[in-house]
Design a protein around this motif. Structure first.
Motif, PDB file in Angstrom:
ATOM      1  N   ASP A   1     -38.792 -48.394 -19.541  1.00  0.00           N
ATOM      2  CA  ASP A   1     -37.393 -48.028 -20.076  1.00  0.00           C
ATOM      3  C   ASP A   1     -37.844 -47.783 -21.503  1.00  0.00           C
ATOM      4  OD1 ASP A   1     -36.277 -48.571 -17.761  1.00  0.00           O
ATOM      5  OD2 ASP A   1     -35.671 -50.676 -18.444  1.00  0.00           O
ATOM      6  N   ALA A   2     -38.749 -48.177 -22.381  1.00  0.00           N
ATOM      7  CA  ALA A   2     -38.968 -47.790 -23.606  1.00  0.00           C
ATOM      8  C   ALA A   2     -39.482 -46.470 -23.648  1.00  0.00           C
ATOM      9  CB  ALA A   2     -39.838 -48.697 -24.457  1.00  0.00           C
ATOM     10  N   VAL A   3     -40.420 -46.228 -22.673  1.00  0.00           N
ATOM     11  CA  VAL A   3     -41.064 -44.810 -22.639  1.00  0.00           C
ATOM     12  C   VAL A   3     -40.099 -44.045 -22.216  1.00  0.00           C
ATOM     13  CG1 VAL A   3     -42.896 -43.417 -21.283  1.00  0.00           C
ATOM     14  CG2 VAL A   3     -43.537 -45.864 -22.168  1.00  0.00           C
ATOM     15  N   GLY A   4     -39.323 -44.060 -21.507  1.00  0.00           N
ATOM     16  CA  GLY A   4     -38.074 -43.075 -21.100  1.00  0.00           C
ATOM     17  C   GLY A   4     -37.166 -43.004 -22.230  1.00  0.00           C
TER      18      GLY A   4
ATOM     19  N   PRO B   1     -47.527 -42.292 -33.750  1.00  0.00           N
ATOM     20  CA  PRO B   1     -47.540 -42.893 -32.399  1.00  0.00           C
ATOM     21  C   PRO B   1     -48.741 -42.956 -31.637  1.00  0.00           C
ATOM     22  CG  PRO B   1     -46.894 -40.581 -32.706  1.00  0.00           C
ATOM     23  CD  PRO B   1     -47.376 -40.918 -33.910  1.00  0.00           C
ATOM     24  N   ASP B   2     -48.591 -43.855 -30.516  1.00  0.00           N
ATOM     25  CA  ASP B   2     -49.626 -44.154 -29.669  1.00  0.00           C
ATOM     26  C   ASP B   2     -50.044 -42.869 -28.928  1.00  0.00           C
ATOM     27  OD1 ASP B   2     -47.218 -44.195 -28.330  1.00  0.00           O
ATOM     28  OD2 ASP B   2     -47.659 -46.132 -27.239  1.00  0.00           O
ATOM     29  N   LEU B   3     -49.082 -42.215 -28.288  1.00  0.00           N
ATOM     30  CA  LEU B   3     -49.509 -41.042 -27.428  1.00  0.00           C
ATOM     31  C   LEU B   3     -50.502 -40.027 -28.302  1.00  0.00           C
ATOM     32  CD1 LEU B   3     -46.711 -38.350 -26.806  1.00  0.00           C
ATOM     33  CD2 LEU B   3     -46.499 -40.235 -28.632  1.00  0.00           C
ATOM     34  N   LEU B   4     -50.534 -40.240 -29.567  1.00  0.00           N
ATOM     35  CA  LEU B   4     -51.294 -39.282 -30.313  1.00  0.00           C
ATOM     36  C   LEU B   4     -52.472 -40.018 -30.808  1.00  0.00           C
ATOM     37  CD1 LEU B   4     -52.080 -36.726 -32.052  1.00  0.00           C
ATOM     38  CD2 LEU B   4     -50.654 -37.583 -33.693  1.00  0.00           C
TER      39      LEU B   4
ATOM     40  N   ASN C   1     -51.323 -49.101 -26.835  1.00  0.00           N
ATOM     41  CA  ASN C   1     -50.060 -48.322 -25.897  1.00  0.00           C
ATOM     42  C   ASN C   1     -48.886 -49.148 -26.081  1.00  0.00           C
ATOM     43  OD1 ASN C   1     -51.498 -46.104 -24.630  1.00  0.00           O
ATOM     44  ND2 ASN C   1     -52.707 -47.651 -23.546  1.00  0.00           N
ATOM     45  N   GLY C   2     -47.848 -48.654 -26.760  1.00  0.00           N
ATOM     46  CA  GLY C   2     -46.368 -49.281 -26.792  1.00  0.00           C
ATOM     47  C   GLY C   2     -46.236 -50.325 -27.528  1.00  0.00           C
ATOM     48  N   PRO C   3     -46.917 -50.704 -28.749  1.00  0.00           N
ATOM     49  CA  PRO C   3     -46.776 -51.851 -29.612  1.00  0.00           C
ATOM     50  C   PRO C   3     -45.591 -52.023 -30.335  1.00  0.00           C
ATOM     51  CG  PRO C   3     -48.025 -50.199 -30.337  1.00  0.00           C
ATOM     52  CD  PRO C   3     -47.784 -49.737 -29.363  1.00  0.00           C
ATOM     53  N   VAL C   4     -44.732 -50.917 -30.244  1.00  0.00           N
ATOM     54  CA  VAL C   4     -43.365 -51.025 -30.947  1.00  0.00           C
ATOM     55  C   VAL C   4     -42.270 -50.621 -30.198  1.00  0.00           C
ATOM     56  CG1 VAL C   4     -42.212 -50.035 -33.085  1.00  0.00           C
ATOM     57  CG2 VAL C   4     -44.613 -50.146 -33.211  1.00  0.00           C
ATOM     58  N   THR C   5     -41.297 -51.498 -30.027  1.00  0.00           N
ATOM     59  CA  THR C   5     -40.218 -51.066 -29.044  1.00  0.00           C
ATOM     60  C   THR C   5     -39.311 -49.990 -29.713  1.00  0.00           C
ATOM     61  OG1 THR C   5     -38.895 -52.900 -30.061  1.00  0.00           O
ATOM     62  CG2 THR C   5     -40.504 -53.672 -28.370  1.00  0.00           C
ATOM     63  N   PRO C   6     -38.257 -49.458 -28.924  1.00  0.00           N
ATOM     64  CA  PRO C   6     -37.454 -48.376 -29.580  1.00  0.00           C
ATOM     65  C   PRO C   6     -36.756 -49.188 -30.758  1.00  0.00           C
ATOM     66  CG  PRO C   6     -37.614 -48.054 -27.210  1.00  0.00           C
ATOM     67  CD  PRO C   6     -38.299 -49.351 -27.520  1.00  0.00           C
ATOM     68  N   GLY C   7     -36.113 -50.375 -30.515  1.00  0.00           N
ATOM     69  CA  GLY C   7     -35.196 -51.001 -31.757  1.00  0.00           C
ATOM     70  C   GLY C   7     -36.214 -51.319 -33.057  1.00  0.00           C
TER      71      GLY C   7
ATOM     72  N   LYS D   1     -46.463 -47.859 -14.272  1.00  0.00           N
ATOM     73  CA  LYS D   1     -45.839 -46.378 -14.247  1.00  0.00           C
ATOM     74  C   LYS D   1     -45.442 -46.121 -15.753  1.00  0.00           C
ATOM     75  CE  LYS D   1     -42.520 -45.848 -11.301  1.00  0.00           C
ATOM     76  NZ  LYS D   1     -41.147 -46.053 -10.863  1.00  0.00           N
ATOM     77  N   ALA D   2     -45.397 -47.036 -16.567  1.00  0.00           N
ATOM     78  CA  ALA D   2     -45.088 -46.742 -18.117  1.00  0.00           C
ATOM     79  C   ALA D   2     -46.455 -46.192 -18.657  1.00  0.00           C
ATOM     80  CB  ALA D   2     -44.660 -47.684 -18.874  1.00  0.00           C
ATOM     81  N   LEU D   3     -47.517 -46.931 -18.303  1.00  0.00           N
ATOM     82  CA  LEU D   3     -48.883 -46.454 -18.887  1.00  0.00           C
ATOM     83  C   LEU D   3     -49.321 -45.101 -18.307  1.00  0.00           C
ATOM     84  CD1 LEU D   3     -50.581 -49.788 -18.752  1.00  0.00           C
ATOM     85  CD2 LEU D   3     -49.968 -48.567 -20.865  1.00  0.00           C
ATOM     86  N   ALA D   4     -48.931 -44.774 -17.068  1.00  0.00           N
ATOM     87  CA  ALA D   4     -49.224 -43.549 -16.638  1.00  0.00           C
ATOM     88  C   ALA D   4     -48.467 -42.311 -17.209  1.00  0.00           C
ATOM     89  CB  ALA D   4     -49.187 -43.507 -15.013  1.00  0.00           C
ATOM     90  N   ALA D   5     -47.170 -42.647 -17.409  1.00  0.00           N
ATOM     91  CA  ALA D   5     -46.311 -41.649 -18.088  1.00  0.00           C
ATOM     92  C   ALA D   5     -46.837 -41.307 -19.460  1.00  0.00           C
ATOM     93  CB  ALA D   5     -44.804 -42.027 -18.313  1.00  0.00           C
ATOM     94  N   LEU D   6     -47.464 -42.361 -20.250  1.00  0.00           N
ATOM     95  CA  LEU D   6     -47.983 -42.125 -21.579  1.00  0.00           C
ATOM     96  C   LEU D   6     -49.079 -41.399 -21.647  1.00  0.00           C
ATOM     97  CD1 LEU D   6     -47.466 -45.563 -23.526  1.00  0.00           C
ATOM     98  CD2 LEU D   6     -46.673 -43.191 -24.166  1.00  0.00           C
ATOM     99  N   MET D   7     -49.835 -41.448 -20.182  1.00  0.00           N
ATOM    100  CA  MET D   7     -51.259 -40.702 -20.304  1.00  0.00           C
ATOM    101  C   MET D   7     -50.858 -39.253 -19.936  1.00  0.00           C
ATOM    102  SD  MET D   7     -53.954 -42.473 -20.687  1.00  0.00           S
ATOM    103  CE  MET D   7     -54.988 -41.305 -20.251  1.00  0.00           C
ATOM    104  N   THR D   8     -49.728 -38.965 -19.350  1.00  0.00           N
ATOM    105  CA  THR D   8     -49.295 -37.520 -19.045  1.00  0.00           C
ATOM    106  C   THR D   8     -49.023 -36.874 -20.421  1.00  0.00           C
ATOM    107  OG1 THR D   8     -48.426 -38.006 -17.031  1.00  0.00           O
ATOM    108  CG2 THR D   8     -47.626 -36.057 -18.169  1.00  0.00           C
TER     109      THR D   8
END
Length: 504
Positions: free
Chosen positions: A42-45, A382-385, A362-368, A117-124
């Motif tokens: 959900d955070a990735v979304g 950010p992680d994706l970079l 990957n995703g160490p910081v939550t949206p909040g 699924k979250a990690l796969a989305a981040l990889m995209t």
């Protein structure tokens, strides 16, 4: 520092007592106290949705990009101590707008479908932002590798690979795994061998997986790639004047203080590269204890000590912090979470004192927490970079396996002869003759790892500057800017390919 750590430990204990009291009075479990934080998927979304409104993609294209293409879920039996244990494994292909899909396989008892699924989305998004022509994938097996012998792990890995082969979820042009948490070159070798037995006539079969040992077709520089990419990315962001002004920093890695959470492959190599380039690594956090030295830690000595003793405990060159998460909140220039997702959340984001947070995990910081940190003036890379170095060098390994040619093999000696001829001409017309050492250094032809480092550095510099340009042009944070660039690149790829269902 002793008084600082003491104050932090005291604060943590008070927080824990207060939390325990609230839990007892309300009947909440520990898991329920985190309900206000979204799941990783959900955070990735949420990050995607935040960037989507700044992109040029249509609503229909955004729906396409956001959704997961397909997921494989398998169960198979493995015998352990005379008993049958059912093993659960997953492989998610988030996007096949570019093939093959690319992403690691992790062994962890925490693996579940939403995480994969979250990690796969981040990889995209990660591949797109650094212009690596892959779609995003990710896999995982729900085991704790420490509970299994090497022989048992090999059986599990090979059986999972067999499932991937049978369901067409692996192949040089289909889906290419790589190491992740709990896996390494050993597991990648088992995967490659199993695939080769399943496809004995595939001459490019070595490209079915990356992160292999050199003897099996790996590429020099892959092991340290993610940590090196973290260093390159943070170095670039520190050079931006607007970043220097916002965090009141001198703009150089040299002299900066760094705390790293996680001392696995990524954390270790990131620490090594920061140390080698003049930074002071003052803190390293592991799951059991943390190590601190305000004058800087000798990274290699600490690593050797842990290898020999299984922990930082007992090493005389540092102060041991028994509550490791407290060190996340210590004063430093650069904080590098290089462990797992959701390490900085609403519970501790307001206590973070680092000027810059570089997401090596990957995703160490939550949206909040992301919002809290940004409001407090913290720069987040950010992680994706930032952790795209691994997939970038995996791309090089994949290309090497397809070409069946080591980088530098064709041109190294030619380059050296050309440089030698030019140097001889210069020496004959100007200045003193060079020593033999100086001459060898100047005419040296690039080795494979040097070419890999060069390609990675160029990739990170370009991606960081693209992210900066978008952030400045749209007045948005760097995470949103990187995601916006990623969405636009994927959308352009989808638009360029058209659709077999398009009406003419």
């Amino acid at each position: 520092m002793a008084s600082l750590v003491a104050r932090q430990l005291g604060a943590l204990r008070r927080d824990a007592l207060s939390l325990s009291a609230r839990m007892l009075s309300t009947g909440l479990t520990n898991a329920a106290t985190e309900d206000h934080e979204p799941r990783f998927l959900d955070a990735v979304g949420m990050y995607f949705d935040r960037a989507a409104k700044y992109s040029s993609a249509s609503e229909e294209t955004l729906k396409h990009i956001r959704s997961t293409d397909c997921v494989l879920s398998v169960s198979f039996p493995v015998e352990k101590d005379g008993k049958t244990v059912m093993i659960k494994g997953y492989r998610s292909q988030h996007s096949r707008h570019r093939l093959p899909c690319k992403g690691g396989i992790r062994f962890s008892s925490e693996v579940d479908l939403q995480e994969v699924k979250a990690l796969a989305a981040l990889m995209t998004y990660k591949c797109a932002v650094v212009d690596v022509p892959f779609g995003g994938g990710k896999g995982g097996i729900m085991i704790n590798p420490k509970d299994w012998t090497e022989a048992e792990l090999e059986r599990i890995t090979r059986r999972f690979t067999l499932e991937l082969c049978q369901k067409n979820f692996i192949g040089p042009g289909v889906d290419v795994p790589a190491p992740d948490v709990g896996t390494g070159a050993r597991e990648m070798g088992w995967i490659a061998d199993t695939y080769r037995n399943f496809h004995p006539q595939d001459v490019s079969g070595a490209a079915c997986v990356t992160g292999k040992s050199l003897s099996l077709g790996g590429v020099r520089g892959r092991t340290e790639a993610t940590g090196l990419g973290v260093y390159y990315g943070i170095r670039e962001f520190l050079s931006f004047p607007e970043v220097q002004q916002k965090i009141n920093h001198h703009g150089k890695v040299e002299g900066s203080t760094v705390i790293i959470q996680g001392f696995g492959n990524v954390g270790y190599w990131a620490a090594k590269f920061f140390e080698a380039n003049g930074a002071k690594v003052i803190g390293i956090i592991e799951h059991d204890v943390a190590a601190y030295n305000k004058n800087g830690i000798n990274v290699e000595e600490l690593s050797q000590w842990r290898s020999e003793h299984g922990s930082f405990a007992g090493y005389s060159g540092v102060q041991i912090v028994e509550t490791p998460m407290a060190l996340l909140e210590a004063e430093c220039d650069i904080l590098v979470p290089a462990a797992l997702e959701r390490q900085i959340g609403l519970r501790n984001a307001h206590k973070i004192k680092a000027k810059l947070v570089g997401e090596a995990a990957n995703g160490p910081v939550t949206p909040g927490a992301d919002e809290v940190l940004r409001k407090n003036g913290t720069i987040i890379v950010p992680d994706l970079l930032l952790n795209a170095g691994g997939v970038c060098v995996s791309y090089f390994e994949w290309a090497k396996n397809l070409s069946h040619l080591r980088f530098g093999r064709m041109n190294k000696r030619w380059d050296e002869r050309s440089k030698a001829q030019l140097l001889t001409l210069v020496e004959g017309n100007a200045g003193r003759p060079l020593s033999e050492v100086e001459r060898r250094e100047l005419i040296h032809g690039a080795e494979e790892h040097e070419l890999v480092y060069s390609g990675l550095e160029d990739t990170m510099i370009v991606a960081c500057n693209e992210t900066r340009q978008t952030a400045n042009a749209k007045d948005i944070d760097y995470r949103t800017a990187a995601m916006t660039n990623s969405i636009n690149k994927i959308a352009a790829s989808l638009a360029g390919s058209g659709s077999i269902f398009t009406h003419t």
